[in-house]
Write a protein that holds these residues in place. Structure first.
Motif, mmCIF file in Angstrom:
data_model
loop_
_atom_site.group_PDB
_atom_site.id
_atom_site.type_symbol
_atom_site.label_atom_id
_atom_site.label_comp_id
_atom_site.label_asym_id
_atom_site.label_seq_id
_atom_site.Cartn_x
_atom_site.Cartn_y
_atom_site.Cartn_z
ATOM 1 N N ASP A 4 -41.259 -49.253 -10.586
ATOM 2 C CA ASP A 4 -40.325 -48.269 -10.024
ATOM 3 C C ASP A 4 -38.876 -48.557 -10.382
ATOM 4 N N ARG A 8 -34.414 -46.675 -9.563
ATOM 5 C CA ARG A 8 -33.399 -47.145 -8.624
ATOM 6 C C ARG A 8 -32.034 -47.183 -9.284
ATOM 7 N N ASN A 12 -33.213 -54.207 -6.819
ATOM 8 C CA ASN A 12 -33.578 -55.079 -5.693
ATOM 9 C C ASN A 12 -33.894 -56.469 -6.239
ATOM 10 N N CYS A 69 -42.639 -55.486 6.363
ATOM 11 C CA CYS A 69 -42.735 -54.546 5.232
ATOM 12 C C CYS A 69 -42.465 -53.116 5.695
ATOM 13 N N GLU A 73 -39.304 -50.729 4.161
ATOM 14 C CA GLU A 73 -39.767 -49.812 3.113
ATOM 15 C C GLU A 73 -38.661 -48.838 2.643
ATOM 16 N N MET A 76 -35.675 -50.492 0.818
ATOM 17 C CA MET A 76 -36.060 -51.039 -0.482
ATOM 18 C C MET A 76 -36.248 -49.926 -1.507
ATOM 19 N N GLU A 77 -36.737 -48.811 -1.038
ATOM 20 C CA GLU A 77 -36.917 -47.677 -1.952
ATOM 21 C C GLU A 77 -35.559 -47.193 -2.467
ATOM 22 N N ASN A 81 -30.663 -54.129 -2.826
ATOM 23 C CA ASN A 81 -30.890 -55.156 -1.801
ATOM 24 C C ASN A 81 -31.102 -56.545 -2.397
ATOM 25 N N PHE A 91 -44.673 -59.254 0.016
ATOM 26 C CA PHE A 91 -43.894 -58.040 -0.240
ATOM 27 C C PHE A 91 -44.597 -57.220 -1.324
ATOM 28 N N ARG A 94 -43.849 -53.738 -6.271
ATOM 29 C CA ARG A 94 -42.965 -52.690 -6.796
ATOM 30 C C ARG A 94 -41.541 -52.753 -6.239
ATOM 31 N N TRP A 95 -41.323 -53.499 -5.165
ATOM 32 C CA TRP A 95 -39.991 -53.555 -4.557
ATOM 33 C C TRP A 95 -38.956 -54.230 -5.459
ATOM 34 N N PHE A 96 -39.380 -55.198 -6.281
ATOM 35 C CA PHE A 96 -38.383 -56.078 -6.901
ATOM 36 C C PHE A 96 -38.249 -55.929 -8.409
#
Ligand code: DAT
Length: 177
Positions: A4, A8, A12, A69, A73, A76-77, A81, A91, A94-96
């Motif tokens: 992802d 962004r 993140n 989490c 959510e 983070m989306e 961060n 975690f 896909r967050w990082f």
């Protein structure tokens, strides 16, 4: 890069490592330099009661990973961060966009943790965690190896250098290729 990541506007970053390696010091300096949001998971867990009580043996809260989490959510989306925690396997991957693992030489870390009041099993468990590079292995197992970066954090010069190179990385987001 995380799947992802390109969506962004700001990346993140996860800053992880054994307690005492300098996650909070590094993350707060980095947040100040870049205007990214510093999220200290330990503080968040306490503030919002995202735990299942106190563990007397480990002398810490028993973190409720699902609640953490869910809490994060949306933010983070959105991106932008810096997440600071001594664990990294629960975690969503896909967050990082970058996972930084801070590392400190044993004698330096021993002094830092002793000064912090750690003793007995808590001190030896954390020393073993660093000696066996538990967080680096956990990061490599949980994220694509090309986004995992191990950085030395033995002294103030290391912090300055790490914050500066991470600031450059954040400013050049998104990657061109
Ligand atoms: P962590 O968040 O990983 O538990 P911290 O940022 O709270 O670590 O730092 C623990 C203590 O060690 C604190 O007194 C600051 C000091 N420290 C951390 N990293 C350092 C470094 N690279 N050079 C000198 N002191 C450092």
């Amino acid at each position: 890069m995380a799947a992802d990541g390109n969506k962004r506007k700001r990346p993140n970053i996860l800053v992880t490592g054994t307690p005492g390696t300098g996650k909070t010091t590094t993350s707060s300096a980095l947040a100040e330099a870049t205007n990214l949001r510093h999220i200290n998971i330990g503080d968040l867990v306490k503030e919002k009661n995202l735990h299942d009580g106190w563990d007397d043996d480990l002398q810490c809260h028993v973190i409720n990973e699902d609640l953490v989490c869910d809490e994060l959510e949306d933010v983070m989306e959105e991106g932008g961060n810096i997440v600071d925690y001594h664990g990294c396997d629960f975690f969503p991957e896909r967050w990082f966009d970058l996972v930084v693992v801070l590392q400190t030489d044993n004698t330096v870390l021993y002094d830092r943790l002793s000064k912090r009041g750690y003793e007995g099993a808590k001190l030896s468990n954390n020393m073993e965690c660093e000696i066996f590079q538990v967080l680096l292995e956990e990061a490599k197992e949980s994220y694509s190896e090309d986004i995992v970066k191990a950085l030395k954090s033995n002294n103030i010069d290391d912090i300055t250098r790490n914050v500066s190179s991470l600031t450059d990385w954040i400013r050049s987001w998104p990657p061109t290729s």
